[in-house]
Scaffold this motif. Structure first.
Motif, PDB file in Angstrom:
ATOM      1  N   PHE A  36       0.483   4.844  -7.411  1.00 42.77           N
ATOM      2  CA  PHE A  36      -0.463   5.131  -6.332  1.00 42.77           C
ATOM      3  C   PHE A  36      -1.625   4.157  -6.398  1.00 42.77           C
ATOM      4  N   PHE A  37      -2.298   4.003  -5.275  1.00 43.26           N
ATOM      5  CA  PHE A  37      -3.512   3.225  -5.145  1.00 43.26           C
ATOM      6  C   PHE A  37      -4.330   3.931  -4.083  1.00 43.26           C
ATOM      7  N   HIS A  38      -5.637   4.047  -4.196  1.00 43.01           N
ATOM      8  CA  HIS A  38      -6.521   3.456  -5.157  1.00 43.01           C
ATOM      9  C   HIS A  38      -6.559   4.254  -6.460  1.00 43.01           C
ATOM     10  N   PRO A  39      -7.142   3.628  -7.498  1.00 46.35           N
ATOM     11  CA  PRO A  39      -7.228   4.267  -8.806  1.00 46.35           C
ATOM     12  C   PRO A  39      -8.031   5.573  -8.779  1.00 46.35           C
ATOM     13  N   ARG A  40      -7.501   6.581  -9.479  1.00 46.03           N
ATOM     14  CA  ARG A  40      -8.107   7.918  -9.487  1.00 46.03           C
ATOM     15  C   ARG A  40      -7.952   8.532 -10.875  1.00 46.03           C
ATOM     16  N   VAL A  41      -8.603   9.670 -11.053  1.00 45.66           N
ATOM     17  CA  VAL A  41      -8.490  10.379 -12.334  1.00 45.66           C
ATOM     18  C   VAL A  41      -7.208  11.203 -12.413  1.00 45.66           C
ATOM     19  N   ALA A  42      -6.551  11.426 -11.271  1.00 43.57           N
ATOM     20  CA  ALA A  42      -5.296  12.180 -11.266  1.00 43.57           C
ATOM     21  C   ALA A  42      -4.464  11.743 -10.067  1.00 43.57           C
ATOM     22  N   TRP A  53      -1.437   2.833 -16.754  1.00 44.26           N
ATOM     23  CA  TRP A  53      -1.728   1.613 -15.995  1.00 44.26           C
ATOM     24  C   TRP A  53      -0.566   0.648 -16.189  1.00 44.26           C
ATOM     25  N   VAL A  54      -0.063   0.090 -15.118  1.00 43.50           N
ATOM     26  CA  VAL A  54       1.088  -0.808 -15.189  1.00 43.50           C
ATOM     27  C   VAL A  54       0.784  -2.076 -14.396  1.00 43.50           C
ATOM     28  N   GLU A  55       1.092  -3.206 -14.984  1.00 45.03           N
ATOM     29  CA  GLU A  55       0.898  -4.462 -14.263  1.00 45.03           C
ATOM     30  C   GLU A  55       1.950  -4.549 -13.155  1.00 45.03           C
ATOM     31  N   VAL A  56       1.502  -4.878 -11.947  1.00 40.83           N
ATOM     32  CA  VAL A  56       2.438  -4.950 -10.821  1.00 40.83           C
ATOM     33  C   VAL A  56       2.799  -6.398 -10.529  1.00 40.83           C
ATOM     34  N   SER A  57       3.821  -6.571  -9.694  1.00 37.35           N
ATOM     35  CA  SER A  57       4.353  -7.910  -9.426  1.00 37.35           C
ATOM     36  C   SER A  57       3.380  -8.765  -8.632  1.00 37.35           C
ATOM     37  N   GLY A  58       2.517  -8.094  -7.829  1.00 39.99           N
ATOM     38  CA  GLY A  58       1.636  -8.846  -6.942  1.00 39.99           C
ATOM     39  C   GLY A  58       2.314  -9.211  -5.630  1.00 39.99           C
ATOM     40  N   ASN A  59       3.595  -8.863  -5.533  1.00 38.96           N
ATOM     41  CA  ASN A  59       4.306  -9.126  -4.280  1.00 38.96           C
ATOM     42  C   ASN A  59       4.083  -7.986  -3.300  1.00 38.96           C
ATOM     43  N   GLY A  60       3.954  -8.357  -2.031  1.00 42.24           N
ATOM     44  CA  GLY A  60       3.751  -7.335  -1.020  1.00 42.24           C
ATOM     45  C   GLY A  60       4.093  -7.842   0.366  1.00 42.24           C
ATOM     46  N   VAL A  61       3.975  -6.939   1.320  1.00 38.73           N
ATOM     47  CA  VAL A  61       4.267  -7.251   2.721  1.00 38.73           C
ATOM     48  C   VAL A  61       3.081  -6.803   3.563  1.00 38.73           C
ATOM     49  N   VAL A  62       2.752  -7.583   4.595  1.00 39.89           N
ATOM     50  CA  VAL A  62       1.662  -7.214   5.490  1.00 39.89           C
ATOM     51  C   VAL A  62       2.099  -5.999   6.319  1.00 39.89           C
ATOM     52  N   HIS A  63       1.382  -4.881   6.117  1.00 43.45           N
ATOM     53  CA  HIS A  63       1.715  -3.646   6.847  1.00 43.45           C
ATOM     54  C   HIS A  63       0.997  -3.616   8.197  1.00 43.45           C
ATOM     55  N   SER A  64      -0.237  -4.090   8.192  1.00 48.02           N
ATOM     56  CA  SER A  64      -0.958  -4.308   9.448  1.00 48.02           C
ATOM     57  C   SER A  64      -2.027  -5.355   9.193  1.00 48.02           C
ATOM     58  N   LEU A  85       2.335  -2.961  -1.253  1.00 46.54           N
ATOM     59  CA  LEU A  85       2.833  -3.592  -2.477  1.00 46.54           C
ATOM     60  C   LEU A  85       4.312  -3.267  -2.660  1.00 46.54           C
ATOM     61  N   ASP A  86       5.029  -4.146  -3.313  1.00 44.39           N
ATOM     62  CA  ASP A  86       6.454  -3.880  -3.570  1.00 44.39           C
ATOM     63  C   ASP A  86       6.645  -2.578  -4.351  1.00 44.39           C
ATOM     64  N   GLU A  87       5.616  -2.198  -5.131  1.00 46.41           N
ATOM     65  CA  GLU A  87       5.699  -0.968  -5.920  1.00 46.41           C
ATOM     66  C   GLU A  87       5.457   0.287  -5.074  1.00 46.41           C
ATOM     67  N   GLY A  88       5.070   0.102  -3.793  1.00 52.16           N
ATOM     68  CA  GLY A  88       4.944   1.250  -2.895  1.00 52.16           C
ATOM     69  C   GLY A  88       3.590   1.475  -2.258  1.00 52.16           C
ATOM     70  N   PRO A  89       2.523   1.508  -3.054  1.00 50.40           N
ATOM     71  CA  PRO A  89       1.223   1.835  -2.453  1.00 50.40           C
ATOM     72  C   PRO A  89       0.715   0.756  -1.489  1.00 50.40           C
ATOM     73  N   LYS A  90      -0.177   1.167  -0.597  1.00 52.47           N
ATOM     74  CA  LYS A  90      -0.834   0.241   0.324  1.00 52.47           C
ATOM     75  C   LYS A  90      -2.277   0.030  -0.132  1.00 52.47           C
ATOM     76  N   MET A  91      -2.805  -1.167   0.173  1.00 48.04           N
ATOM     77  CA  MET A  91      -4.210  -1.441  -0.124  1.00 48.04           C
ATOM     78  C   MET A  91      -4.803  -2.343   0.936  1.00 48.04           C
ATOM     79  N   MET A  92      -6.119  -2.249   1.117  1.00 48.85           N
ATOM     80  CA  MET A  92      -6.788  -3.182   2.010  1.00 48.85           C
ATOM     81  C   MET A  92      -7.018  -4.476   1.279  1.00 48.85           C
ATOM     82  N   SER A  93      -6.887  -5.603   1.997  1.00 47.04           N
ATOM     83  CA  SER A  93      -7.211  -6.891   1.414  1.00 47.04           C
ATOM     84  C   SER A  93      -7.341  -7.921   2.538  1.00 47.04           C
TER      85      SER A  93
END
Lengths: 129, 391
Positions: A36-42, A53-64, A85-93
């Motif tokens: 999941f993203f963003h980082p949380r306590v649970a 905490w797991v290092e991710v590939s850094g690969n992703g696709v533009v969702h919008s 992200l390829d791992e599933g979660p979405k983030m703003m950037s």
């Protein structure tokens, strides 16, 4: 003695500290393996606190994506995107290295760690075929 | 649990708005208090009878307290919860519960803003963690991202979005109160060539920035019959939200209106096709499309093709005041959505609630839907209002 949380940090600070060391890590449930993203306590919605905490590939696709119009004297137009992200979660950037209005939904991108607003943060470069 | 416990137990007996447009020389509190007194006059009630107060603004961190002090009252129950522009539709739900429980007898829900005169869009929102570093221009950047995703998934174009602004303007041309009433019709070309703000949204895809205040007065239904105007009964009300930041929106083309609408319809005992007027929170052109779909007026992806239904004379009267796009938008629009839903019903019942050009009032309107949106397509609140015969 009042409780003093002096030897620990919260997940937001932890995220940026990993980035400062050059590691793009996000959290996942040890039980389900789901990220999941963003980082949380649970884990949001389940309350699962058995996280890692797991290092991710850094690969992703533009969702919008959007081109935010800004006066040249204030820095000019810039791209604002939601990356899945390829791992599933979405983030703003932001996607860089291309005109801000030329980014398309579905474009493949790769994360890069840079300094933004005085902190280590993630931006994305377009992966050219 | 009986979800219908508060169905039709309360009614709006007074309403007012003031300063909708420009009110230089007035502050947000003065406008809000004026709307409260005007709404009480409309109801034929005194400020001394108000024992429940509900308010939110972008100018006051504790709006319900500041307002009760200004009015010189001591509410037995107050709620200043702020979930964005939909706050007031949620206040209505809380007010109905407090009235029905006997905690209070007369509730006022109020809002005020002088943002246009005070220099432009006003927010008290904090910077969002994990977003602020990318300089989003909130809220428009968020709605642009949702619009772009919608265009991608449903093969929609900016022309489709533009039709929403065109329809809103056509309604505004029938409403002398609308800020853009005298501005003439909009064309697709004008909308597409307007100054880009955050692609794909241009200036005319975005709501107005005006001043304005509004207030309504609610009582239990048994008392409502004794007031001087036609009571409008709260038949259904429901809310839901699942994110605060746009990056956390689970599905960029589907909002919680799906859930708030479903439960509001269930409580009311009516369905989409029973709605005589539909008032949706149109802060941006994409909103109207998403809410028509999520509330069930059409299937997902079809909201973009409803221009002929939602323009004046169409089969689905939507945003009949001209909406946030062409009537009024002082920053938090929810109470104006509500006012239009109520006014249409009161006009239909014979009350004098102002003049419209031919077609501006919906004849024989008995049920109105008011839908509020807050944050960045975040909080969704649906209210369904009806005349006595719909109970």
């Amino acid at each position: 003695m009042p409780e003093i949380l002096k030897d620990t940090i919260g997940p937001q600070k932890q995220f940026h500290e990993f980035l400062a060391k050059g590691e793009f890590k996000i959290q996942r449930s040890k039980v389900t393996g789901e990220y999941f993203f963003h980082p949380r306590v649970a884990f949001p919605g389940t309350g699962d606190r058995d996280l890692e905490w797991v290092e991710v590939s850094g690969n992703g696709v533009v969702h919008s994506t959007s081109c935010n119009r800004r006066l040249p004297e204030k820095g000019g137009d810039f791209n604002l995107s939601i990356i899945e992200l390829d791992e599933g979660p979405k983030m703003m950037s932001t996607v860089v290295g291309i005109e801000p209005d030329k980014v398309e939904v579905g474009d493949k991108v790769k994360a890069r760690i840079v300094e933004l607003k005085g902190e280590s943060n993630i931006i994305f470069d377009l992966i050219k075929d | 649990m009986d979800i219908n416990k508060i169905r039709a137990k309360t009614a709006v007996v007074g309403l007012a708005e003031t300063g909708c447009g420009l009110a230089p020389g007035w502050n947000a509190m003065e406008l809000m208090a004026t709307a409260v007194y005007d709404a009480l006059d409309d109801a034929g009630l005194s400020i001394k009878e108000v024992d429940g107060l509900f308010a939110a603004t972008a100018f006051h961190s504790m709006a319900a307290m500041s307002l009760s002090e200004y009015l010189g009252i001591r509410p037995k129950f107050a709620d200043g919860s702020n979930i964005g522009g939909s706050s007031f539709l949620a206040h209505i739900l809380t007010a109905a519960m407090a009235l029905d429980a006997g905690l209070i007898n007369v509730a006022v829900v109020a809002y005020g803003s002088n943002q246009r005169s005070a220099g432009g869009f006003k927010t008290i929102s904090e910077a969002m963690p994990f977003e602020a570093q990318y300089d989003p221009r909130m809220p428009v950047s968020a709605y642009a991202l949702a619009a772009k995703r919608y265009m991608y998934e449903f093969n929609a174009s900016r022309e489709h979005l533009a039709q929403v602004a065109i329809a809103a303007r056509e309604w505004a041309l029938l409403n002398p109160r609308a800020y853009m009433h005298g501005k003439g019709p909009l064309t697709t070309e004008e909308i597409l060539s307007a100054r880009p703000i955050v692609d794909p949204l241009g200036k005319l895809d975005c709501c107005l920035v005006t001043d304005g205040a509004a207030a309504i007065v609610m009582t239990r239904s048994d008392k409502a019959k004794d007031t001087k105007n036609t009571p409008i009964y709260l038949l259904g009300a429901a809310m839901e939200h699942h994110h605060r930041m746009i990056s956390e929106m689970p599905n960029f083309t589907s909002t919680s209106a799906k859930d708030s609408g479903k439960r509001a319809f269930e409580m009311a005992g009516y369905k989409c096709s029973d709605m005589d007027t539909v008032q949706l929170y149109d802060a941006f052109t994409i909103n109207t499309i998403l809410f028509l779909e999520d509330l069930g007026f059409c299937k997902k992806g079809e909201g973009k093709d409803l221009i002929n239904e939602i323009i004046p004379g169409g089969s689905l009267p939507v945003n009949t005041n001209g909406g946030g796009l062409s009537c009024v938008h002082p920053g938090m629009y929810g109470l104006f959505v509500t006012l239009e839903a109520l006014r249409q019903l009161r006009n239909s019942a014979g009350d004098n609630v102002g003049d419209r050009k031919d077609g501006g009032w919906i004849e024989n309107a008995k049920i109105s839907l008011a839908h509020g949106n807050g944050g960045v397509l975040s909080s969704q609140v649906t209210n369904i209002w009806g005349l006595e015969e719909t109970i």
